[in-house]
Write a protein that holds these residues in place. Structure first.
Motif, short mmCIF file in Angstrom:
data_model
loop_
_atom_site.label_atom_id
_atom_site.label_comp_id
_atom_site.label_asym_id
_atom_site.label_seq_id
_atom_site.Cartn_x
_atom_site.Cartn_y
_atom_site.Cartn_z
N VAL A 190 0.87 -1.14 0.18
CA VAL A 190 -0.03 -0.03 0.15
C VAL A 190 0.79 1.30 0.13
O VAL A 190 1.79 1.35 0.76
N ASP A 191 0.77 2.16 -0.78
CA ASP A 191 1.24 3.39 -0.97
C ASP A 191 0.34 4.45 -0.28
O ASP A 191 -0.77 4.68 -1.21
N ILE A 249 10.92 9.38 6.71
CA ILE A 249 10.21 8.26 7.42
C ILE A 249 11.11 7.01 7.15
O ILE A 249 11.14 6.77 6.11
N ALA A 250 11.59 6.44 8.11
CA ALA A 250 12.68 5.59 8.24
C ALA A 250 11.92 4.03 7.93
O ALA A 250 10.76 4.02 8.34
N ALA A 251 12.69 3.09 7.38
CA ALA A 251 12.17 1.72 7.17
C ALA A 251 11.85 1.30 8.75
O ALA A 251 12.67 1.65 9.56
N THR A 271 4.14 1.04 2.53
CA THR A 271 3.97 -0.19 3.53
C THR A 271 3.61 -1.39 2.80
O THR A 271 3.22 -1.56 1.63
N HIS A 272 4.10 -2.70 3.45
CA HIS A 272 3.53 -3.88 2.81
C HIS A 272 3.40 -4.95 4.09
O HIS A 272 4.08 -4.59 5.08
N ALA A 310 11.35 2.64 3.44
CA ALA A 310 12.18 3.55 3.55
C ALA A 310 11.63 4.71 2.24
O ALA A 310 11.42 4.10 1.19
N GLY A 311 12.02 5.76 2.56
CA GLY A 311 11.74 6.71 1.39
C GLY A 311 10.68 7.80 1.61
O GLY A 311 10.48 8.72 0.64
#
Length: 759
Positions: free
Chosen positions: A376-377, A475-477, A405-406, A445-446
């Motif tokens: 999901v983006d 936002i970090a992984a 996210t996944h 990440a990103g």
């Protein structure tokens, strides 16, 4: 065509869960029905072919003829045909079924539906805040709606029932084709167009065949969007099809390959805001709940001496859009919306070995594997006009928060069921499933966040904008907590046939849902740091269902009836809550609830040509176990009603007659009633004893459908009216404050014609 025209009579039988029942269990011969009788109904609710009368489960079965005659092309209408079931339909592709009152609200954000939906062997039901495809039901073999927990044979998610959509096999014995056109006009003037077609081609006589189905729907809407200036904004465009290849080179082996794809694109949501007027909504852009699903299935069967082995492998590729205006959270004070794109990849493998019927023992054993990855983006957005007006700068575009996210989930299980017949008229069945489930979420990440929401909120409250660059935070992984659970589901039943035409049963069964991980676990509100910290998720909930029932026929097969009484104990309930300050959704658990009730179905043939069918349900379901802490976080109270009506049902009267040799006519009138029910718990999550501002109840409503059809040799022509008296009652109330339009209504009166053709 005669079969299609007389479908109303057949539908009554299918809906009432009854069969003629003149044969004993070991007598497998079927007899041809007389003109005033209806033949036996065969279902596979227990993963084997059985007479519906002998299945110790409350089941409703609908054939394709039933669906055609009623104009059912998707989930609409299925709930009315099934006692004790409600369809919570917020908008197209936004559907949740409730059975036997087992639901805390009609939306179920973050929660898997309590009713599992299967397309052949593929579970397609999902959690409430994602789009769920509303599949076409043209040229299906049948629909089976199993009520009560079905965890033994259908696994997690079938907490309160399972809806099975079984597609039609190709036929290698001869060419076949059909078409159905449905044109309707709503009272507001909107046009509804539905086109369906099927062709069945034998490629090798009695050995290899191909069946291809296609459909297209273009339905103009009836809700105006005052924000976008669009009339009839909720129009629907849906199309797709499937191809099935069946190879049966011997009497023992068969291979079935299927590809299907369906694309459903509602142009806007269907919910409205009554304060703005009837059938009016407000968003800055269309809300989009769109779906695109492709399925690939390979099923192989081999008949051993005494048992049949089945292997079914399914891969599904699914894309969904969830674009929703959230500005209602703060009374439209500032721009606030979510654009989420989701991609699901699902693989399901089931292998089972099922004994041949006829002896004292019937048994089945099998294994099940499920893997799903959901990406999901998330894009939380403002709009350029608002950003410019406030002087907010520093964003790369209108999105103030972006991240990906996944989620990965698995289920693996072994199951088995055994039936022992003490006599031909008394048998017991025991089923067990043991499995494990896990779910884990990951943030990629990103992404980035900003202080847009905080600054916009304070600007709206105090009237002092703070222009300038927004603060951007990367936002970090992150890797979420992996939720894992193992356990068993079981079913025990005893069946007794005092006379050949009547079967009684008693059953106890359990069900569960898999654990849930929250996407924002551990997050503190930037608007109010004292508000709830989002918990990691929710553990599995579970229930146990106690049931007794009777199915049978009387008066020389002119009266068919069944009744089921049940009591359900539901524990560790998974519930959805919303943090008040920033509307972040999360899942958690609370104590318990009970549900008890009665379901009944009956059909009478008082005279040749006449059929009268009645189904109904009465239910009481409420919270009966709750701690103070659980009440505070969920908004529940002891005695709070669950989200299901206390009473619902339908009455259908049909008459068919012969106009002249070879030309048949059919007329029917159906009345359906659904009682009111609450849309959520009454209090505000995180604010003990403060009433929830969005708490409300649906209307108690009754609507009428009517149909008249004439069947010739290969054609059927019919006229119909749906919602004859144009009842516009509220059927759905969204439990959350973030949207401006939270109410769904009965679809306006629609008058139309259906033309069917069979080659």
């Amino acid at each position: 065509m005669r079969a299609m025209l007389l479908a109303s009579a057949c539908a009554l039988v299918h809906l009432a869960v009854f069969t003629p029942g003149q044969a004993l269990a070991q007598d497998q011969q079927q007899q041809e029905p007389e003109a005033d009788e209806v033949g036996e109904v065969i279902v596979t609710a227990t993963r084997r072919e059985e007479r519906l009368q002998d299945v110790p489960i409350s089941v409703t079965s609908l054939s394709q003829d039933d669906l055609n005659e009623r104009g059912i092309v998707n989930y609409d209408g299925l709930a009315i045909a099934t006692p004790g079931v409600v369809l919570n339909r917020a908008s197209a592709n936004f559907n949740n079924f409730t059975a036997r009152g087992i639901a805390t609200n009609g939306y179920g954000a973050n929660l898997q539906s309590t009713v599992a939906i299967y397309l052949d062997e593929l579970p397609i039901s999902s959690n409430g805040n994602s789009t769920i495809l509303d599949p076409s039901l043209y040229d299906v073999e049948r629909i089976e709606f199993l009520r009560g927990p079905q965890g033994t044979l259908f696994g997690s998610g079938s907490l309160a029932g399972a809806l099975r959509i079984l597609t039609h096999d190709p036929d290698a014995s001869g060419f076949d084709a059909s078409a159905l056109v449905d044109l309707g006009l709503m009272s507001e003037g909107s046009l509804r167009q539905r086109y369906n077609g099927m062709v069945n081609i034998p490629l090798i006589d009695n050995e290899l065949a191909l069946r291809v189905v296609g459909f297209s729907r273009h339905e103009e809407g009836w809700v105006d969007n005052a924000g976008t200036g669009t009339e009839n904004a909720n129009s629907l465009v849906q199309y797709g099809g499937r191809a099935i290849l069946l190879w049966e080179p011997t009497d023992r082996f068969s291979a079935r390959l299927m590809y299907s794809r369906e694309i459903s694109n509602p142009r806007d949501g269907s919910m409205e805001n009554p304060l703005r007027g009837e059938d009016v909504r407000f968003t800055d852009r269309p809300d989009l709940f769109q779906s695109d699903m492709a399925n690939y299935n390979a099923t192989f069967d081999y008949q051993f001496d005494g048992a049949r082995l089945t292997s079914s492998s399914t891969f599904s590729d699914y894309t969904g859009l969830f674009y929703v205006d959230l500005a209602g959270t703060y009374g439209q004070a500032f721009a606030f919306a979510l654009d989420a794109d989701a991609w699901d990849s699902t693989f399901v493998q089931e292998t089972r070995l099922v004994s041949d019927p006829g002896g004292r023992f019937d048994w089945s054993v099998g294994g099940f594997y499920f893997r799903k990855r959901r990406d999901v983006d998330y894009g939380y957005r403002s709009n350029q006009a608002y950003l410019s007006a406030q002087g907010f700068t520093g964003l790369p575009d209108e999105y103030y928060n972006r991240f990906g996210t996944h989620f990965i989930s698995h289920e693996i299980a072994a199951f088995g069921q055994l039936t022992y017949r003490f006599t031909p008229d008394f048998w017991v069945t025991a089923g067990l499933r043991y499995g494990s489930t896990d779910a884990q979420g990951f943030t990629e990440a990103g992404g980035y966040n900003s202080d847009y929401l905080t600054r916009a909120y304070f600007a709206s409250v105090f009237g002092f904008p703070s222009p300038g660059p927004l603060t951007i935070v990367p936002i970090a992984a992150a890797e979420g907590v992996k939720a894992e659970e193992s356990g068993e589901s079981f079913r025990l039943s005893a069946s007794w046939r005092p006379v050949p035409s009547v079967t009684a049963y008693a059953a106890v069964a359990t069900g569960f849902r898999p654990p849930i991980v929250n996407a924002f676990a551990g997050r503190v509100s930037t608007i109010d740091p004292t508000d709830i910290v989002i918990p990691y998720g929710a553990t599995s909930d579970n229930l146990i269902n106690y049931e007794v029932g009777v199915k049978g026929n009387w008066f020389n097969h002119r009266l068919f009836a069944n009744v089921a009484l049940y009591y359900i104990d539901w524990n560790d309930i998974q519930v959805q809550a919303n943090r008040v300050s920033d509307a972040v959704q999360f899942a958690t658990n609370i104590g318990g609830a009970f549900s008890r009730g009665i379901e009944f179905e009956a059909m009478a043939i008082p005279a040749d040509g006449w059929t009268i069918a009645l189904n109904g349900a009465f239910n009481q379901a409420e919270v009966d176990d709750l701690t103070t802490q659980e009440a505070a976080i969920s908004g529940a109270i002891l005695g709070a009603r669950l989200a299901g009506p206390r009473a619902s049902g339908s009455l259908r009267v049909t008459y068919d007659w012969e106009i002249q040799p070879g030309i048949m006519a059919n007329a029917s009138v159906a009345v359906a009633h659904v009682g009111s029910f609450p849309n959520s718990f009454p209090n505000t999550p995180g604010r003990p004893l403060i009433p929830l501002p969005t708490y409300d109840e649906t209307d108690s409503y009754t609507f009428v459908n009517a149909n008249l059809a004439v069947a010739f040799d290969q054609f059927t022509v019919g006229a119909y009216v749906e919602n004859l008296f144009n009842d516009r009652s509220v059927t759905y109330v969204h439990p959350e404050a973030f949207i401006d339009a939270r109410y769904g209504r009965v679809r306006p009166r629609t008058v139309g014609v259906r033309i069917g053709y069979e080659f």
